[in-house]
Design an enzyme around this catalytic site. Structure first.
Site, PDB file in Angstrom:
ATOM      1  N   HIS A 149       0.814  -1.221   0.000  1.00  0.00           N
ATOM      2  CA  HIS A 149       0.000   0.000   0.000  1.00  0.00           C
ATOM      3  C   HIS A 149       0.847   1.270   0.000  1.00  0.00           C
ATOM      4  O   HIS A 149       0.347   2.339   0.333  1.00  0.00           O
ATOM      5  CB  HIS A 149      -0.952  -0.002   1.207  1.00  0.00           C
ATOM      6  CG  HIS A 149      -1.960  -1.121   1.165  1.00  0.00           C
ATOM      7  ND1 HIS A 149      -2.736  -1.490   2.221  1.00  0.00           N
ATOM      8  CD2 HIS A 149      -2.309  -1.969   0.151  1.00  0.00           C
ATOM      9  CE1 HIS A 149      -3.531  -2.500   1.883  1.00  0.00           C
ATOM     10  NE2 HIS A 149      -3.280  -2.821   0.633  1.00  0.00           N
ATOM     11  N   ASN A 204      -2.588 -12.726  16.460  1.00  0.00           N
ATOM     12  CA  ASN A 204      -3.571 -11.652  16.548  1.00  0.00           C
ATOM     13  C   ASN A 204      -4.124 -11.627  17.971  1.00  0.00           C
ATOM     14  O   ASN A 204      -4.161 -12.660  18.642  1.00  0.00           O
ATOM     15  CB  ASN A 204      -4.715 -11.861  15.534  1.00  0.00           C
ATOM     16  CG  ASN A 204      -5.445 -10.564  15.205  1.00  0.00           C
ATOM     17  OD1 ASN A 204      -5.988  -9.898  16.078  1.00  0.00           O
ATOM     18  ND2 ASN A 204      -5.449 -10.203  13.933  1.00  0.00           N
TER      19      ASN A 204
END
Ligand code: APR
Length: 259
Positions: free
Chosen positions: A125, A222
């Site tokens: 990105h 996570n």
């Protein structure tokens, strides 16, 4: 019950698996940087819970209302410059040094993997520290935007078009080379370590599936289960990326020095 649902694992088991596989490809998301003080996007304190991304992070929004979007850029991107890598970034850089991390594919734009010392970083990105003229593509920096050297919103003195941070907005194409390399790395990987991503934004969200289809083990770190945990993850390490990665790195390095 939880155990069966999510393949909960521990760092000892995962350290062994990584050494057995000999090499891994890492995919990171915003969760790897929250311990550096950068908010993620979709957690309760996440950026998209404060800002409507359709108004602040699409290419249409930028062209429609540059003053509003550049105000957001200054507020959100400015602090990235002084952020420091945390234990997770540092552990990944150390594991690259000893030959166990082949590449880090990141959705993050904060430059923290590079600051920690990672060499092979694929930025899907873009990188917020860089900027570019939307007309002639002349390179600028985040500093140029922040200090309003070229006005606000900033305009290229050569061609009078907007100077935009080098980040991919919704509605824009990802850099071709980065996505091609990321797909190839995923298909070639024997083990993919997925850290701190909700796995909801394509095409990055497809990479763990691509790796798994090609035979890789998928390890996920996570603080909470995600949409890939049940469908794709083989080894789930639940907790903060910095804590888990430093523990994992220490176990691997101990194993290497003993062996
Ligand atoms: N350790 C581990 N996981 C964490 C931590 C932490 N300290 N903090 C947050 N997380 C997890 C959250 O539980 C969540 O699953 O990180 C994930 C962050 O998810 P998102 O906020 O959706 O970020 P990300 O997956 O990187 O988003 C992808 O969306 O809008 C965009 O372009 C932006 O690159 C971004 C993309």
């Amino acid at each position: 019950m939880w155990m069966n649902l999510f393949n909960l694992s521990d760092t000892t088991e995962v350290a062994k698996k990584i050494l057995q596989r000999g090499e891994m490809v890492v995919l990171t998301g915003a969760g790897v940087s929250t311990e550096s003080g950068i908010p993620d996007f979709r957690s309760p304190d996440g950026i998209w819970n404060k800002y409507d991304f359709t108004e602040f992070a699409t290419i249409d929004a930028l062209l429609r209302n540059p003053v509003k979007v550049f105000g957001f850029f200054k507020e959100f991107l400015g602090p990235l410059k002084s952020a420091a890598p945390n234990k997770a970034h540092k552990a990944l850089a150390r594991l690259e040094e000893v030959g166990l991390v082949k590449a880090v594919i990141t959705q993050n734009i904060d430059n923290l993997h590079q600051k920690a010392g990672s060499k092979n970083v694929i930025e899907l990105h873009g990188n917020a520290l860089n900027a570019r003229c939307m007309g002639c593509h002349k390179p600028y920096t985040l500093d140029d935007i922040e200090n309003e050297r070229y006005g606000f919103p900033p305009v290229c003195p050569d061609c009078k078009k907007l100077i935009k941070p080098d980040v991919v907005l919704f509605g824009e194409r990802l850099p071709d080379a980065a996505i091609k390399t990321a797909c190839q790395l995923s298909m070639d990987s024997k083990l993919m370590l997925v850290i701190g991503t909700s796995g909801t934004v394509a095409p990055a969200s497809g990479l763990p599936h691509l790796a798994k289809k090609a035979g890789a083990d998928i390890v996920e770190i996570n603080v909470e289960p995600t949409i890939i945990t049940k469908t794709t993850t083989d080894f789930f390490l639940q907790g903060k990326a910095g804590e888990i990665m430093s523990e994992l790195c220490e176990k691997i390095l101990n194993e290497i020095s003993v062996g």
